[in-house]
Design an enzyme around this catalytic site. Structure first.
Site, PDB file in Angstrom:
ATOM      1  N   ASN B 386       0.824  -1.193   0.000  1.00  0.00           N
ATOM      2  CA  ASN B 386       0.000   0.000   0.000  1.00  0.00           C
ATOM      3  C   ASN B 386       0.865   1.253   0.000  1.00  0.00           C
ATOM      4  OD1 ASN B 386      -1.985   1.917   0.307  1.00  0.00           O
ATOM      5  ND2 ASN B 386      -3.139   0.758   1.813  1.00  0.00           N
ATOM      6  N   ASP B 387       1.587   1.473   1.077  1.00  0.00           N
ATOM      7  CA  ASP B 387       2.347   2.714   1.204  1.00  0.00           C
ATOM      8  C   ASP B 387       3.351   2.922   0.083  1.00  0.00           C
ATOM      9  OD1 ASP B 387       1.019   3.336   3.525  1.00  0.00           O
ATOM     10  OD2 ASP B 387       2.480   2.346   4.816  1.00  0.00           O
ATOM     11  N   VAL B 388       3.951   1.825  -0.415  1.00  0.00           N
ATOM     12  CA  VAL B 388       5.029   1.983  -1.398  1.00  0.00           C
ATOM     13  C   VAL B 388       4.520   2.392  -2.776  1.00  0.00           C
ATOM     14  CG1 VAL B 388       6.588   0.398  -0.210  1.00  0.00           C
ATOM     15  CG2 VAL B 388       5.058  -0.474  -1.975  1.00  0.00           C
TER      16      VAL B 388
END
Lengths: 107, 460
Positions: B386-388
């Site tokens: 998600n964050d990446v």
């Protein structure tokens, strides 16, 4: 030469060696490298053995033995788990030796 | 204490060289395993030698203690799942720091009556404090990663003052230890060090915890180096310094991969930097699809990039993912894995996890190598990450991940997210890409969904 200067010299040179030897590490290997470096400072086990072997009171002996236990967890566990990780990196080379080369760092 | 004879010093020199070769070897995949082995040999040699010259008492007790520690280390190293590697490294690092602090505390008892001089006392104080910081900090890190406590930054109004205060107390006590050495001062120093370690790591958010492991690793290295000076032992000095220097350098490298400074990672939360990370689940509309629809997307693409994340590892779905990739490639589709430097929960963690699933090396592409390819990619399959791939890193100043280099998944023609739920990533912030019109969501457990996807692609 003053003995403290000798120690300082070893320290400074080691700093440069430490940075130099890992300066080209690929991000692929960050985890094993961290874990391997972690294992190396487990050498404090040597220090723990030394002070425990010269303990003069029961309290000192107990504290020393705790240090020996902790340090050997660090050292033995660290090297073993690093090896376990690296084993997986190496194993894959056997089935497909054709193109399998260094995994990272190339641009 | 007995002076170290020349032959033993030569053996220590040999061990020190082993450690240098070990670190050197660990820098390249080809030599890494051999390097680690050389390091282990050096460590064992150094620890055996001491029994032959130092005229030790309590040898039996020491051997039993070492055997217990070895057993614990072996079991820990063999049982741990690759997904739990960050916790284990933190734990091993913590006990190492704790051991160093105890050693220094004992040595302080010897120094009190001796005449080694102020510098040795200062090094002792340093070892006690920093060793305890490393121990306590690593334990908190472990608790955060093992979900024994919240992985979100923990702050409270008095924290900076308490931290600063403790730091000051540690400094004053260290000076006192030099001018007027006493064992009780060392004990108090240790307690202050422990609280410093807790206060240092509490405000660090989950996504940044891996950097802290690396930093604490470097701390323990420096602690061991100082301990080496105190004990008059060169191999401890060299090994500790090597690890300290390499660890500091590695910490900076990782922080750079996240587009942050180390100071920002440690103290960012104190400045209210991560206010956007609410961790709440959004109820905005998204487009979700069945495995069959996604199978058609993938099966008729020319180029697919897979972005694996920690969720993949948690679901133990690496093997199913590799099978899916194999089937797609058999259909003539170009498939690559895009590995973000901090994918997983530790830098380089994802490489270890995919290596475990025997994904061929040449398919794993590093971020800088693959980021230009997303534009020509038909489908990006984001599995448990998600964050990446969160564009907020580029577009939203103030987001906790702002400035972190990301994989340009948003530039691809189609994006498929495989997610368990709409819960945000480790950083706790929402991902705009999920709501993008070109994005399709496939809800469910990663292993389960990948299995369905695999059979659907096979029937195309």
């Amino acid at each position: 030469m003053n003995e403290s200067i000798v120690w300082l010299t070893i320290f400074i040179l080691s700093v440069f060696v430490g940075v130099e030897v890992i300066s080209k590490v690929s991000s692929t290997l960050h985890t094993p490298l961290m874990s391997g470096a972690n294992a190396i400072h487990g050498i404090i086990l040597l220090g723990a053995i030394l002070v425990t072997g010269h303990a003069e009171s029961n309290l000192a002996l107990v504290v020393g033995l705790v240090a020996v236990v902790l340090a050997s967890v660090n050292m033995v566990g660290g090297f073993l788990v690093t090896d376990r990780m690296l084993q997986m990196f190496v194993r894959k080379k056997k089935p497909a030796p054709a193109k399998v080369e260094h995994g990272g760092g190339q641009s | 204490m007995t002076a170290t004879p020349v032959w033993a010093q030569l053996v220590y020199l040999l061990a020190a060289v082993c450690f240098i070769l070990a670190l050197k070897g660990l820098s390249s995949p080809k030599t890494a395993r051999a390097g680690n082995l050389i390091g282990a040999v050096g460590a064992v040699i150094a620890c055996v030698v001491v029994f032959f010259y130092a005229e030790l008492d309590h040898v039996a007790a020491i051997l039993v203690a070492a055997a217990i520690g070895t057993a614990v280390g072996v079991v820990g190293a063999q049982r741990v799942q690759m997904t739990q590697m960050p916790q284990l490294v933190a734990l091993f690092n913590g006990v190492g720091g704790g051991a160093a602090a105890l050693v220094a505390l004992l040595e302080l008892g010897n120094l009190v009556d001796g005449d080694r001089g102020g510098f040795a006392l200062a090094a002792t104080a340093f070892t006690i404090v920093v060793g305890c910081v490393s121990f306590a900090g690593s334990m908190i890190t472990f608790a955060k990663l093992q979900d024994l406590m919240t992985s979100r930054p923990v702050t409270f109004p008095g924290l900076p003052i308490m931290f600063g205060g403790s730091l000051l107390v540690a400094l004053v006590l260290s000076v006192l230890t030099v001018t007027d050495p006493a064992v009780w001062l060392g004990v108090v120093l240790a307690l202050v060090g422990l609280s410093l370690g807790v206060l240092l790591v509490l405000p660090v958010g989950g996504a940044d915890v891996p950097i802290v492991i690396s930093l604490l690793n470097a701390f323990t290295g420096l602690t061991v180096a100082a301990g080496g000076y105190v004990l008059d032992n060169t191999v401890l000095l060299v090994a500790g310094t090597l690890v300290g220097a390499a660890g500091t350098f590695l910490t900076k490298l990782m922080a750079a991969a996240m587009g942050r400074s180390v100071a920002n990672i440690l103290f960012g939360a104190l400045k209210g930097g991560s206010t956007l990370g609410s961790g709440e689940v959004s109820d905005r509309p998204v487009r979700s699809a069945a495995p069959q629809d996604v199978a058609i997307l993938l099966g008729y693409a020319d180029k697919v990039i897979i972005v694996p994340g920690y969720g993949l590892a948690v679901a133990q779905a690496q093997h199913t993912l590799r099978e899916l990739a194999d089937v797609l490639m058999a259909r003539g589709i170009a498939v690559d894995y895009a590995i973000h430097p901090v994918a997983g929960r530790m830098p380089g963690h994802m490489n270890v996890l995919l290596a475990e699933a025997q994904v061929p090396y040449e398919q794993l592409k590093e971020m800088d190598d693959i980021n230009s390819e997303f534009k020509q990619t038909d489908v990006v399959l984001v599995v448990g990450a998600n964050d990446v791939v969160n564009p907020a890193a580029k577009t939203t100043p103030g987001a906790p991940i702002y400035g972190m280099p990301i994989l340009n998944a948003d530039e691809a023609h189609q994006v498929v997210f495989m997610k368990r739920s709409m819960r945000p990533g480790f950083s706790g912030i929402e991902n705009e890409l999920l709501f993008d019109p070109k994005t399709t969501l496939l809800f469910g457990d990663a292993k389960d969904s990948l299995g369905k996807l695999l059979s659907a692609v096979k029937t195309l």
